[in-house]
Design an enzyme around this catalytic site. Structure first.
Site, PDB file in Angstrom:
ATOM      1  N   LYS A 154       0.231  -0.017  15.119  1.00  0.00           N
ATOM      2  CA  LYS A 154       1.571  -0.113  15.695  1.00  0.00           C
ATOM      3  C   LYS A 154       1.806  -1.345  16.560  1.00  0.00           C
ATOM      4  O   LYS A 154       2.951  -1.653  16.898  1.00  0.00           O
ATOM      5  CB  LYS A 154       1.857   1.138  16.537  1.00  0.00           C
ATOM      6  CG  LYS A 154       2.053   2.388  15.703  1.00  0.00           C
ATOM      7  CD  LYS A 154       3.351   2.333  14.931  1.00  0.00           C
ATOM      8  CE  LYS A 154       3.461   3.430  13.902  1.00  0.00           C
ATOM      9  NZ  LYS A 154       3.443   2.964  12.527  1.00  0.00           N
ATOM     10  N   PRO A 196      -5.288   0.165  18.373  1.00  0.00           N
ATOM     11  CA  PRO A 196      -4.942  -0.242  17.007  1.00  0.00           C
ATOM     12  C   PRO A 196      -5.026   0.869  15.968  1.00  0.00           C
ATOM     13  O   PRO A 196      -4.668   0.644  14.813  1.00  0.00           O
ATOM     14  CB  PRO A 196      -5.960  -1.349  16.707  1.00  0.00           C
ATOM     15  CG  PRO A 196      -7.123  -1.043  17.588  1.00  0.00           C
ATOM     16  CD  PRO A 196      -6.548  -0.450  18.833  1.00  0.00           C
ATOM     17  N   HIS A 239       0.835  -1.192   0.000  1.00  0.00           N
ATOM     18  CA  HIS A 239       0.000   0.000   0.000  1.00  0.00           C
ATOM     19  C   HIS A 239       0.876   1.251   0.000  1.00  0.00           C
ATOM     20  O   HIS A 239       1.729   1.419   0.871  1.00  0.00           O
ATOM     21  CB  HIS A 239      -0.914   0.012   1.221  1.00  0.00           C
ATOM     22  CG  HIS A 239      -2.066  -0.928   1.115  1.00  0.00           C
ATOM     23  ND1 HIS A 239      -3.184  -0.858   1.917  1.00  0.00           N
ATOM     24  CD2 HIS A 239      -2.291  -1.979   0.276  1.00  0.00           C
ATOM     25  CE1 HIS A 239      -4.039  -1.806   1.585  1.00  0.00           C
ATOM     26  NE2 HIS A 239      -3.507  -2.507   0.600  1.00  0.00           N
ATOM     27  N   TYR A 280      -9.769   5.373   7.044  1.00  0.00           N
ATOM     28  CA  TYR A 280     -10.061   5.709   8.431  1.00  0.00           C
ATOM     29  C   TYR A 280     -11.165   6.763   8.413  1.00  0.00           C
ATOM     30  O   TYR A 280     -11.023   7.803   7.760  1.00  0.00           O
ATOM     31  CB  TYR A 280      -8.822   6.273   9.121  1.00  0.00           C
ATOM     32  CG  TYR A 280      -7.740   5.259   9.390  1.00  0.00           C
ATOM     33  CD1 TYR A 280      -7.543   4.741  10.668  1.00  0.00           C
ATOM     34  CD2 TYR A 280      -6.879   4.826   8.375  1.00  0.00           C
ATOM     35  CE1 TYR A 280      -6.544   3.823  10.932  1.00  0.00           C
ATOM     36  CE2 TYR A 280      -5.878   3.903   8.618  1.00  0.00           C
ATOM     37  CZ  TYR A 280      -5.716   3.408   9.900  1.00  0.00           C
ATOM     38  OH  TYR A 280      -4.722   2.484  10.161  1.00  0.00           O
ATOM     39  N   TYR A 288       3.427   6.502  10.180  1.00  0.00           N
ATOM     40  CA  TYR A 288       2.662   5.325   9.781  1.00  0.00           C
ATOM     41  C   TYR A 288       3.562   4.261   9.142  1.00  0.00           C
ATOM     42  O   TYR A 288       3.403   3.063   9.418  1.00  0.00           O
ATOM     43  CB  TYR A 288       1.558   5.728   8.800  1.00  0.00           C
ATOM     44  CG  TYR A 288       0.434   4.727   8.680  1.00  0.00           C
ATOM     45  CD1 TYR A 288      -0.616   4.723   9.593  1.00  0.00           C
ATOM     46  CD2 TYR A 288       0.411   3.775   7.656  1.00  0.00           C
ATOM     47  CE1 TYR A 288      -1.658   3.813   9.491  1.00  0.00           C
ATOM     48  CE2 TYR A 288      -0.627   2.860   7.547  1.00  0.00           C
ATOM     49  CZ  TYR A 288      -1.657   2.878   8.475  1.00  0.00           C
ATOM     50  OH  TYR A 288      -2.673   1.969   8.367  1.00  0.00           O
TER      51      TYR A 288
END
Length: 401
Positions: free
Chosen positions: A297, A293, A72, A201, A391
């Site tokens: 991580k 979550p 991704h 998200y 990220y």
């Protein structure tokens, strides 16, 4: 029995550590409380930082991950009906993440360990670390009705939040930090095509949602729910109906639904234990820290612990430098706290805390602050770069000379 490194726990962190050590000729034995099938039944997240993916390659267990894992380059954050893409690759100089389920990673590592003839005791009961502050630690345990003692040089506690390893550190020596969030994540796994090619998200007045995936044909979705909710309260139809309300409209209209393969509710908490080392016992992964979550991580922080301990053990045995073990806790904790802060920050920005007071401010003020925070970071290239760099994962820290 004797070995060089005794590992408690055959989850992904224990298995990965064992595989990496074996590659360097360091003997290790793993003790696991439950069966291998039970370990594989744990449904967990599957976003791998680039550093973790590279570590799997170094362990020689990346063939299926590289063939089947989804690379991704970015992900979306949706708020107030708008989607903003976080261009991971463009904002970090080419770094990406790999979408590959934790169950798959664990299975690959299990098969590799079996193929290499490395020893694992499943259903090992009453595992107890002994003499960890001496130069001759050991583990006692029960296996198939008989008592055993495993003598070793070092012990890696990869046995999770409820394991024995952290409890071995005396209460007066360890400090534990915790924040429990006032909601959980209801997760649903289904054999349906993902709602989008990348993760989404969603910040919504009804609560947070996440559209994730395991493959091109298997999806994983999450809804923020009250802690009082039970899985039985949520039929599949109710889950899909609520998810559609929280997803961006264009995504919701094309969402493919289907029967759930698994549903569960996970509470959210931030937790850190200091130190992560006591004598010759090292805490790895969930044994020392838990993250919500939201920042993806949890598994990745476990991998960075493994990377640090692997480097230390390699130096101990190849360079005869046992003093370097004192570096473990400080190095690991620096990355742990960074990951904890990022996950806490993302959780605060994206979830709906409703009328609950947060810290020293009322709910309405907190919401205004978090709305402004999210708007700034999504609206600024530098802000999006901060999210992207965290990220994909910060570089692993090297040992000092």
């Amino acid at each position: 029995m004797k070995t060089q490194v005794a590992i408690i726990g055959a989850g992904p962190s224990g298995l990965l550590l064992g595989q990496l050590l074996a590659k360097q000729g360091i003997d290790n034995i793993i003790l696991e409380r439950v069966t291998g099938d039970y370990v594989l039944g744990r449904i967990r997240a599957g976003i791998l930082e680039q550093g973790f993916a590279d570590l799997v390659r170094e362990a020689g267990v990346a063939e299926r991950m590289d063939a089947e894992g989804e690379v991704h380059d970015g992900f979306d954050i949706a708020s107030e009906g708008k989607r903003v893409r976080i261009d991971l690759k463009g904002l970090t100089g080419g770094k990406t993440v790999v979408c590959y389920g934790q169950v798959e990673i664990t299975q690959d590592l299990m098969l590799a360990r079996e193929a290499a003839g490395l020893q694992t005791f499943y259903e090992a009961n009453d595992v107890q670390p002994q003499d960890v502050k001496t130069d001759a630690p050991s583990l006692t345990f029960e296996y198939q009705g008989e008592s055993y003692r495993l003598e070793c040089d070092y012990i890696a506690g990869c046995d999770g939040f409820h394991g024995v390893s952290r409890q071995t550190i005396p209460e007066e020596v360890r400090t534990e930090y915790e924040r429990v969030y006032p909601f959980g994540w209801l997760g649903l796994l289904s054999d349906t095509p993902p709602a989008h090619s990348e993760l989404i998200y969603c910040k919504h007045e009804r609560g947070f949602a996440l559209a994730s995936m395991r493959s091109e044909t298997r999806s994983r979705y999450y809804l923020q729910v009250p802690l009082a909710d039970k899985v039985e309260d949520w039929s599949d139809d109710a889950f899909w109906a609520e998810l559609k309300k929280r997803l961006p409209q264009d995504i919701a209209e094309n969402l493919v639904t289907g029967p759930s393969l698994e549903k569960s509710i996970a509470p959210l908490r931030s937790f850190v234990c200091e130190p992560m080392q006591y004598g010759r016992l090292f805490l790895v992964g969930d044994a020392a820290h838990i993250v919500p979550p939201t920042g993806a991580k949890g598994l990745n922080l476990a991998a960075s612990d493994v990377a640090t301990l692997y480097k230390i053990m390699t130096r101990v045995y190849q360079q005869n430098d046992p003093d370097c073990i004192s570096q473990y806790s400080d190095i690991a904790l620096r990355r742990v706290w960074n990951g904890e802060r990022f996950s806490w920050w993302m959780s605060n920005m994206l979830h709906n805390f409703g009328q609950m007071e947060t810290g020293d401010m009322d709910a309405a003020t907190f919401k205004r602050f978090m709305d402004s925070e999210l708007g700034y970071f999504l609206g600024s290239e530098n802000g999006r770069r901060v999210i992207a760099e965290q990220y994909v994962g910060l570089p692993y820290e090297e040992l000092t000379d």
